[in-house]
Structures are given as C-alpha cells and as structure tokens.
Design a protein around this motif. Structure first.
Motif, PDB file in Angstrom:
ATOM      1  N   ASN A  27       0.798  -1.232   0.000  1.00  0.00           N
ATOM      2  CA  ASN A  27       0.000   0.000   0.000  1.00  0.00           C
ATOM      3  C   ASN A  27       0.829   1.280   0.000  1.00  0.00           C
ATOM      4  O   ASN A  27       0.333   2.341   0.354  1.00  0.00           O
ATOM      5  CB  ASN A  27      -1.030   0.013   1.120  1.00  0.00           C
ATOM      6  N   ILE A  28       2.106   1.177  -0.425  1.00  0.00           N
ATOM      7  CA  ILE A  28       2.871   2.398  -0.692  1.00  0.00           C
ATOM      8  C   ILE A  28       2.169   3.149  -1.812  1.00  0.00           C
ATOM      9  O   ILE A  28       2.083   4.367  -1.811  1.00  0.00           O
ATOM     10  CB  ILE A  28       4.332   2.071  -1.072  1.00  0.00           C
ATOM     11  N   ILE A  29       1.645   2.372  -2.762  1.00  0.00           N
ATOM     12  CA  ILE A  29       0.818   2.939  -3.824  1.00  0.00           C
ATOM     13  C   ILE A  29      -0.628   2.633  -3.444  1.00  0.00           C
ATOM     14  O   ILE A  29      -1.046   1.482  -3.393  1.00  0.00           O
ATOM     15  CB  ILE A  29       1.162   2.342  -5.201  1.00  0.00           C
ATOM     16  N   ALA A  30      -1.390   3.671  -3.136  1.00  0.00           N
ATOM     17  CA  ALA A  30      -2.778   3.520  -2.702  1.00  0.00           C
ATOM     18  C   ALA A  30      -3.647   2.972  -3.834  1.00  0.00           C
ATOM     19  O   ALA A  30      -3.293   3.092  -5.004  1.00  0.00           O
ATOM     20  CB  ALA A  30      -3.323   4.880  -2.249  1.00  0.00           C
ATOM     21  N   PRO A  31      -4.799   2.386  -3.502  1.00  0.00           N
ATOM     22  CA  PRO A  31      -5.721   1.938  -4.547  1.00  0.00           C
ATOM     23  C   PRO A  31      -6.096   3.115  -5.460  1.00  0.00           C
ATOM     24  O   PRO A  31      -6.211   4.251  -5.013  1.00  0.00           O
ATOM     25  CB  PRO A  31      -6.942   1.446  -3.768  1.00  0.00           C
ATOM     26  N   ARG A  32      -6.276   2.815  -6.744  1.00  0.00           N
ATOM     27  CA  ARG A  32      -6.609   3.830  -7.731  1.00  0.00           C
ATOM     28  C   ARG A  32      -7.967   3.539  -8.331  1.00  0.00           C
ATOM     29  O   ARG A  32      -8.429   2.392  -8.380  1.00  0.00           O
ATOM     30  CB  ARG A  32      -5.590   3.848  -8.886  1.00  0.00           C
ATOM     31  N   GLU A  33      -8.615   4.597  -8.810  1.00  0.00           N
ATOM     32  CA  GLU A  33      -9.811   4.437  -9.637  1.00  0.00           C
ATOM     33  C   GLU A  33      -9.606   5.271 -10.889  1.00  0.00           C
ATOM     34  O   GLU A  33      -8.966   6.316 -10.866  1.00  0.00           O
ATOM     35  CB  GLU A  33     -11.087   4.835  -8.899  1.00  0.00           C
ATOM     36  N   PHE A  34     -10.132   4.763 -11.982  1.00  0.00           N
ATOM     37  CA  PHE A  34     -10.073   5.436 -13.272  1.00  0.00           C
ATOM     38  C   PHE A  34     -11.494   5.492 -13.810  1.00  0.00           C
ATOM     39  O   PHE A  34     -12.217   4.501 -13.738  1.00  0.00           O
ATOM     40  CB  PHE A  34      -9.203   4.645 -14.257  1.00  0.00           C
ATOM     41  N   VAL A  35     -11.908   6.618 -14.331  1.00  0.00           N
ATOM     42  CA  VAL A  35     -13.216   6.747 -14.970  1.00  0.00           C
ATOM     43  C   VAL A  35     -12.950   7.126 -16.417  1.00  0.00           C
ATOM     44  O   VAL A  35     -12.403   8.196 -16.704  1.00  0.00           O
ATOM     45  CB  VAL A  35     -14.101   7.798 -14.265  1.00  0.00           C
ATOM     46  N   PHE A  63      -9.433   6.068  -2.445  1.00  0.00           N
ATOM     47  CA  PHE A  63      -8.886   5.898  -3.782  1.00  0.00           C
ATOM     48  C   PHE A  63      -8.218   7.186  -4.229  1.00  0.00           C
ATOM     49  O   PHE A  63      -8.610   8.270  -3.821  1.00  0.00           O
ATOM     50  CB  PHE A  63      -9.984   5.564  -4.808  1.00  0.00           C
ATOM     51  N   VAL A  64      -7.236   7.059  -5.087  1.00  0.00           N
ATOM     52  CA  VAL A  64      -6.647   8.190  -5.799  1.00  0.00           C
ATOM     53  C   VAL A  64      -7.147   8.090  -7.232  1.00  0.00           C
ATOM     54  O   VAL A  64      -7.167   6.998  -7.806  1.00  0.00           O
ATOM     55  CB  VAL A  64      -5.099   8.137  -5.760  1.00  0.00           C
ATOM     56  N   ARG A  65      -7.593   9.193  -7.813  1.00  0.00           N
ATOM     57  CA  ARG A  65      -8.105   9.174  -9.193  1.00  0.00           C
ATOM     58  C   ARG A  65      -6.934   9.215 -10.170  1.00  0.00           C
ATOM     59  O   ARG A  65      -6.220  10.194 -10.275  1.00  0.00           O
ATOM     60  CB  ARG A  65      -9.044  10.360  -9.414  1.00  0.00           C
ATOM     61  N   GLY A  66      -6.729   8.123 -10.857  1.00  0.00           N
ATOM     62  CA  GLY A  66      -5.720   8.055 -11.904  1.00  0.00           C
ATOM     63  C   GLY A  66      -6.280   8.598 -13.204  1.00  0.00           C
ATOM     64  O   GLY A  66      -7.463   8.944 -13.297  1.00  0.00           O
ATOM     65  N   PHE A  67      -5.449   8.666 -14.225  1.00  0.00           N
ATOM     66  CA  PHE A  67      -5.872   9.218 -15.511  1.00  0.00           C
ATOM     67  C   PHE A  67      -5.270   8.398 -16.636  1.00  0.00           C
ATOM     68  O   PHE A  67      -4.064   8.144 -16.654  1.00  0.00           O
ATOM     69  CB  PHE A  67      -5.420  10.676 -15.634  1.00  0.00           C
ATOM     70  N   ASN A  68      -6.118   7.967 -17.563  1.00  0.00           N
ATOM     71  CA  ASN A  68      -5.667   7.283 -18.775  1.00  0.00           C
ATOM     72  C   ASN A  68      -5.731   8.265 -19.934  1.00  0.00           C
ATOM     73  O   ASN A  68      -6.802   8.759 -20.272  1.00  0.00           O
ATOM     74  CB  ASN A  68      -6.549   6.065 -19.084  1.00  0.00           C
ATOM     75  N   HIS A  69      -4.581   8.555 -20.510  1.00  0.00           N
ATOM     76  CA  HIS A  69      -4.547   9.353 -21.736  1.00  0.00           C
ATOM     77  C   HIS A  69      -5.128   8.473 -22.848  1.00  0.00           C
ATOM     78  O   HIS A  69      -5.425   7.301 -22.613  1.00  0.00           O
ATOM     79  CB  HIS A  69      -3.111   9.796 -22.018  1.00  0.00           C
ATOM     80  N   THR A  93      -0.978   5.480 -18.912  1.00  0.00           N
ATOM     81  CA  THR A  93      -1.605   5.684 -17.614  1.00  0.00           C
ATOM     82  C   THR A  93      -0.768   6.617 -16.750  1.00  0.00           C
ATOM     83  O   THR A  93       0.442   6.457 -16.650  1.00  0.00           O
ATOM     84  CB  THR A  93      -1.786   4.338 -16.898  1.00  0.00           C
ATOM     85  N   GLU A  94      -1.465   7.553 -16.141  1.00  0.00           N
ATOM     86  CA  GLU A  94      -0.841   8.447 -15.170  1.00  0.00           C
ATOM     87  C   GLU A  94      -1.478   8.117 -13.823  1.00  0.00           C
ATOM     88  O   GLU A  94      -2.671   8.360 -13.617  1.00  0.00           O
ATOM     89  CB  GLU A  94      -1.139   9.890 -15.575  1.00  0.00           C
ATOM     90  N   LEU A  95      -0.690   7.523 -12.915  1.00  0.00           N
ATOM     91  CA  LEU A  95      -1.244   7.075 -11.638  1.00  0.00           C
ATOM     92  C   LEU A  95      -1.609   8.232 -10.722  1.00  0.00           C
ATOM     93  O   LEU A  95      -2.456   8.090  -9.849  1.00  0.00           O
ATOM     94  CB  LEU A  95      -0.265   6.147 -10.926  1.00  0.00           C
ATOM     95  N   ARG A  96      -0.970   9.357 -10.908  1.00  0.00           N
ATOM     96  CA  ARG A  96      -1.180  10.553 -10.070  1.00  0.00           C
ATOM     97  C   ARG A  96      -0.827  10.269  -8.618  1.00  0.00           C
ATOM     98  O   ARG A  96      -0.525   9.155  -8.241  1.00  0.00           O
ATOM     99  CB  ARG A  96      -2.582  11.118 -10.233  1.00  0.00           C
ATOM    100  N   GLY A  97      -0.853  11.289  -7.813  1.00  0.00           N
ATOM    101  CA  GLY A  97      -0.431  11.148  -6.429  1.00  0.00           C
ATOM    102  C   GLY A  97       1.064  11.371  -6.319  1.00  0.00           C
ATOM    103  O   GLY A  97       1.746  11.630  -7.303  1.00  0.00           O
ATOM    104  N   MET A  98       1.562  11.269  -5.118  1.00  0.00           N
ATOM    105  CA  MET A  98       2.985  11.506  -4.858  1.00  0.00           C
ATOM    106  C   MET A  98       3.695  10.165  -4.772  1.00  0.00           C
ATOM    107  O   MET A  98       3.725   9.522  -3.721  1.00  0.00           O
ATOM    108  CB  MET A  98       3.143  12.322  -3.575  1.00  0.00           C
ATOM    109  N   LEU A  99       4.273   9.737  -5.902  1.00  0.00           N
ATOM    110  CA  LEU A  99       4.893   8.421  -5.971  1.00  0.00           C
ATOM    111  C   LEU A  99       6.304   8.507  -6.537  1.00  0.00           C
ATOM    112  O   LEU A  99       6.531   9.209  -7.526  1.00  0.00           O
ATOM    113  CB  LEU A  99       4.083   7.507  -6.899  1.00  0.00           C
ATOM    114  N   PRO A 100       7.238   7.749  -5.978  1.00  0.00           N
ATOM    115  CA  PRO A 100       8.561   7.659  -6.602  1.00  0.00           C
ATOM    116  C   PRO A 100       8.440   6.897  -7.923  1.00  0.00           C
ATOM    117  O   PRO A 100       7.707   5.907  -8.008  1.00  0.00           O
ATOM    118  CB  PRO A 100       9.399   6.875  -5.590  1.00  0.00           C
ATOM    119  N   GLN A 101       9.139   7.349  -8.957  1.00  0.00           N
ATOM    120  CA  GLN A 101       9.033   6.728 -10.280  1.00  0.00           C
ATOM    121  C   GLN A 101       9.401   5.244 -10.240  1.00  0.00           C
ATOM    122  O   GLN A 101       8.802   4.434 -10.925  1.00  0.00           O
ATOM    123  CB  GLN A 101       9.902   7.469 -11.299  1.00  0.00           C
TER     124      GLN A 101
END
Length: 125
Positions: A27-35, A63-69, A93-101
């Motif tokens: 869970n370093i990377i939180a669950p994501r949702e994409f619409v 959830f963190v809202r991710g974004f699909n180009h 996909t752009e996961l968004r949030g504060m994440l190390p690459q």
C-alpha cells in the motif's frame, strides 16, 4: 484490476466505465480508480476498443483518481489459427499522487503482467 462498473451508457458500444485497482507494494501505492469514456467497434474481423479518462463525479474515499490518456486495445483473430487472437494494448496511464518513479515502474509492470495472466485464465474457462 479489482472491479469494473459501467456508470453510463450512451449506445450499445459507447459508455463511461469505472475501474479500480488494489493498493500495491504494501500500500505504498494507494488503490486507484479510473473513470474512462470507452468505445468498442468491429475492426478487421476483430475488435477495437479505445478510451480516455474523464473528470466524472467525486473521487471515492480511499482511492486516488488516476488518468488514462488516449488508449486502445486491438483484438484480431490470427489468420493461421482462427480460434486464437492477438491482443495488443496501447496504454498511457498516469497514476497521479505523490509516488517515486521506481515504485510506479515496478507496480505497473507487475500489474500488467497479472492483467494478461488473469485474462488468459478467464478466456480458457
């Protein structure tokens, strides 16, 4: 992917969908949702699905809202083996949030590998 829901349908092959993913790397990377807006059509005896994320509704708690180009999936039967198809996906996909690459790269590669493995199992059953 842990869930997929159709939020709105415009016509038979055109809809707005919500996808969710589980947390990754303890869970370093939180669950994501994409619409995403999604459109599917016949293409070369197979299927073409394309989509893009939308700003749609509220982000659900936890959830963190991710974004699909713009993205697409092509599923085309193999000429030499018509009972099999070639699935090709193009995603941005752009996961968004504060994440190390490095965490993003690790999570994305394992998530995509699991997606194709789960898809293969589902299609066999």
């Amino acid at each position: 992917m842990t869930s997929m829901d159709i939020l709105d349908t415009f016509e038979e092959n055109c809809c707005v969908m919500r996808y969710t993913t589980a947390g990754q790397l303890w869970n370093i990377i939180a669950p994501r949702e994409f619409v995403d807006f999604s459109y599917t059509t016949s293409y070369a005896d197979g299927l073409l699905t394309c989509g893009i994320s939308l700003d749609y509704g509220e982000v659900r708690p936890n959830f963190v809202r991710g974004f699909n180009h713009p993205c697409g999936w092509f599923c085309i039967p193999l000429k030499d083996c018509p009972n099999h198809s070639l699935l090709t996906g193009y995603i941005q996909t752009e996961l968004r949030g504060m994440l190390p690459q490095s965490a993003v790269d690790t999570a994305m590669s394992s998530t995509l590998a699991n997606f194709y493995s789960d898809l293969k199992k589902a299609l066999k059953s």
